[in-house]
Design a protein around this motif. Structure first.
Motif, PDB file in Angstrom:
ATOM      1  N   PHE A  49     -10.838  -8.865   4.548  1.00 40.29           N
ATOM      2  CA  PHE A  49      -9.537  -8.750   3.893  1.00 40.29           C
ATOM      3  C   PHE A  49      -9.702  -8.769   2.378  1.00 40.29           C
ATOM      4  N   ARG A  50     -10.479  -9.693   1.852  1.00 40.04           N
ATOM      5  CA  ARG A  50     -10.675  -9.792   0.401  1.00 40.04           C
ATOM      6  C   ARG A  50     -11.228  -8.475  -0.150  1.00 40.04           C
ATOM      7  N   ALA A  51     -12.208  -7.899   0.540  1.00 37.20           N
ATOM      8  CA  ALA A  51     -12.781  -6.624   0.095  1.00 37.20           C
ATOM      9  C   ALA A  51     -11.738  -5.510   0.140  1.00 37.20           C
ATOM     10  N   ASP A  52     -10.957  -5.452   1.214  1.00 31.56           N
ATOM     11  CA  ASP A  52      -9.915  -4.435   1.340  1.00 31.56           C
ATOM     12  C   ASP A  52      -8.837  -4.612   0.269  1.00 31.56           C
ATOM     13  N   TYR A  53      -8.409  -5.838   0.049  1.00 31.64           N
ATOM     14  CA  TYR A  53      -7.382  -6.138  -0.947  1.00 31.64           C
ATOM     15  C   TYR A  53      -7.867  -5.742  -2.339  1.00 31.64           C
ATOM     16  N   ASP A  54      -9.089  -6.131  -2.682  1.00 28.67           N
ATOM     17  CA  ASP A  54      -9.639  -5.802  -3.997  1.00 28.67           C
ATOM     18  C   ASP A  54      -9.766  -4.297  -4.187  1.00 28.67           C
ATOM     19  N   ALA A  55     -10.162  -3.582  -3.138  1.00 24.77           N
ATOM     20  CA  ALA A  55     -10.318  -2.126  -3.221  1.00 24.77           C
ATOM     21  C   ALA A  55      -8.973  -1.445  -3.480  1.00 24.77           C
ATOM     22  N   ILE A  56      -7.943  -1.877  -2.792  1.00 27.30           N
ATOM     23  CA  ILE A  56      -6.618  -1.283  -2.991  1.00 27.30           C
ATOM     24  C   ILE A  56      -6.093  -1.611  -4.381  1.00 27.30           C
ATOM     25  N   THR A  58      -7.793  -2.133  -7.028  1.00 30.51           N
ATOM     26  CA  THR A  58      -8.557  -1.341  -7.990  1.00 30.51           C
ATOM     27  C   THR A  58      -8.104   0.121  -7.977  1.00 30.51           C
ATOM     28  N   GLN A  59      -7.912   0.652  -6.773  1.00 31.51           N
ATOM     29  CA  GLN A  59      -7.534   2.053  -6.629  1.00 31.51           C
ATOM     30  C   GLN A  59      -6.095   2.317  -7.072  1.00 31.51           C
ATOM     31  N   TYR A  60      -5.198   1.365  -6.817  1.00 32.78           N
ATOM     32  CA  TYR A  60      -3.776   1.526  -7.135  1.00 32.78           C
ATOM     33  C   TYR A  60      -3.274   0.321  -7.943  1.00 32.78           C
ATOM     34  N   PRO A  61      -3.703   0.187  -9.187  1.00 32.77           N
ATOM     35  CA  PRO A  61      -3.358  -1.011  -9.971  1.00 32.77           C
ATOM     36  C   PRO A  61      -1.865  -1.160 -10.274  1.00 32.77           C
ATOM     37  N   ASP A  62      -1.111  -0.083 -10.206  1.00 39.40           N
ATOM     38  CA  ASP A  62       0.321  -0.144 -10.526  1.00 39.40           C
ATOM     39  C   ASP A  62       1.206  -0.418  -9.314  1.00 39.40           C
ATOM     40  N   TRP A  63       0.602  -0.503  -8.127  1.00 37.09           N
ATOM     41  CA  TRP A  63       1.403  -0.767  -6.933  1.00 37.09           C
ATOM     42  C   TRP A  63       2.021  -2.156  -7.006  1.00 37.09           C
ATOM     43  N   LYS A  64       3.224  -2.245  -6.503  1.00 37.53           N
ATOM     44  CA  LYS A  64       3.919  -3.533  -6.394  1.00 37.53           C
ATOM     45  C   LYS A  64       3.357  -4.279  -5.167  1.00 37.53           C
ATOM     46  N   PRO A  65       3.587  -5.607  -5.076  1.00 38.88           N
ATOM     47  CA  PRO A  65       3.029  -6.378  -3.957  1.00 38.88           C
ATOM     48  C   PRO A  65       3.357  -5.800  -2.582  1.00 38.88           C
ATOM     49  N   ASP A  66       4.600  -5.381  -2.349  1.00 38.99           N
ATOM     50  CA  ASP A  66       4.938  -4.848  -1.029  1.00 38.99           C
ATOM     51  C   ASP A  66       4.167  -3.577  -0.695  1.00 38.99           C
ATOM     52  N   GLN A  67       3.906  -2.738  -1.690  1.00 41.85           N
ATOM     53  CA  GLN A  67       3.138  -1.521  -1.434  1.00 41.85           C
ATOM     54  C   GLN A  67       1.710  -1.869  -1.017  1.00 41.85           C
ATOM     55  N   THR A  68       1.099  -2.755  -1.755  1.00 40.43           N
ATOM     56  CA  THR A  68      -0.276  -3.168  -1.452  1.00 40.43           C
ATOM     57  C   THR A  68      -0.362  -3.856  -0.092  1.00 40.43           C
ATOM     58  N   LEU A  69       0.509  -4.824   0.135  1.00 39.91           N
ATOM     59  CA  LEU A  69       0.436  -5.596   1.378  1.00 39.91           C
ATOM     60  C   LEU A  69       0.843  -4.775   2.592  1.00 39.91           C
ATOM     61  N   ALA A  70       1.784  -3.846   2.432  1.00 34.03           N
ATOM     62  CA  ALA A  70       2.159  -2.958   3.549  1.00 34.03           C
ATOM     63  C   ALA A  70       0.981  -2.064   3.922  1.00 34.03           C
ATOM     64  N   GLN A  71       0.255  -1.595   2.931  1.00 36.24           N
ATOM     65  CA  GLN A  71      -0.930  -0.766   3.199  1.00 36.24           C
ATOM     66  C   GLN A  71      -1.953  -1.548   4.024  1.00 36.24           C
ATOM     67  N   LEU A  72      -2.191  -2.781   3.642  1.00 38.78           N
ATOM     68  CA  LEU A  72      -3.129  -3.623   4.387  1.00 38.78           C
ATOM     69  C   LEU A  72      -2.601  -3.942   5.782  1.00 38.78           C
ATOM     70  N   TRP A  73      -1.322  -4.244   5.865  1.00 39.98           N
ATOM     71  CA  TRP A  73      -0.693  -4.614   7.127  1.00 39.98           C
ATOM     72  C   TRP A  73      -0.777  -3.466   8.130  1.00 39.98           C
ATOM     73  N   ASP A  74      -0.373  -2.272   7.678  1.00 37.60           N
ATOM     74  CA  ASP A  74      -0.304  -1.120   8.584  1.00 37.60           C
ATOM     75  C   ASP A  74      -1.632  -0.379   8.700  1.00 37.60           C
ATOM     76  N   GLN A  75      -2.107   0.140   7.585  1.00 33.51           N
ATOM     77  CA  GLN A  75      -3.323   0.958   7.604  1.00 33.51           C
ATOM     78  C   GLN A  75      -4.596   0.132   7.731  1.00 33.51           C
ATOM     79  N   GLY A  76      -4.574  -1.073   7.190  1.00 34.43           N
ATOM     80  CA  GLY A  76      -5.748  -1.942   7.272  1.00 34.43           C
ATOM     81  C   GLY A  76      -5.905  -2.604   8.628  1.00 34.43           C
TER      82      GLY A  76
END
Length: 87
Positions: A49-56, A58-76
Motif C-alpha cells: 500500500f505504501r508503495a502504491d500510495y507514494d507512486a500515485i 508522485t504521478q498525480y501530485p495535484d489530486w485531491k485525497p478522494d481522487q488518490t484514495l478512490a484510485q487505490l480503493w478501486d484500481q489498487g
C-alpha cells in the motif's frame, strides 16, 4: 468493531475516503465512508500500500485525497480487503 486506536494519525481525508496510519508507519486504515467499511493493512499489505500510495502521489501530485484514495480503493484492489467498520 473499529481497529483504529487513538495512536493512529490522519494522513489525508476527503468526503468519501479517509486514510490513517499507526504512529510507527507499519500499518494503515483505508476507510470508505459511504460504504462504512475499512481495509486494515498490515505486514506485506501495508508495504505494498505504501508503495502504491507514494507512486500515485508522485504521478498525480495535484489530486485531491478522494481522487488518490478512490484510485487505490478501486484500481489498487484494496476494497477486497475491507470489512465492516465501526466508524
Amino acid at each position: 468493531m473499529s481497529v483504529t486506536r487513538t495512536s493512529d494519525s490522519l494522513i489525508c481525508e476527503g468526503e468519501d475516503y479517509k486514510l490513517l496510519t499507526a504512529d510507527d508507519g507499519a500499518s494503515f486504515v483505508l476507510r470508505s465512508k459511504a460504504d462504512r467499511v475499512a481495509a486494515h493493512l498490515r505486514g506485506e499489505d501495508a508495504l505494498r500500500f505504501r508503495a502504491d500510495y507514494d507512486a500515485i502521489r508522485t504521478q498525480y501530485p495535484d489530486w485531491k485525497p478522494d481522487q488518490t484514495l478512490a484510485q487505490l480503493w478501486d484500481q489498487g484492489g484494496y476494497s477486497w480487503l475491507a470489512a465492516q467498520d465501526g466508524e
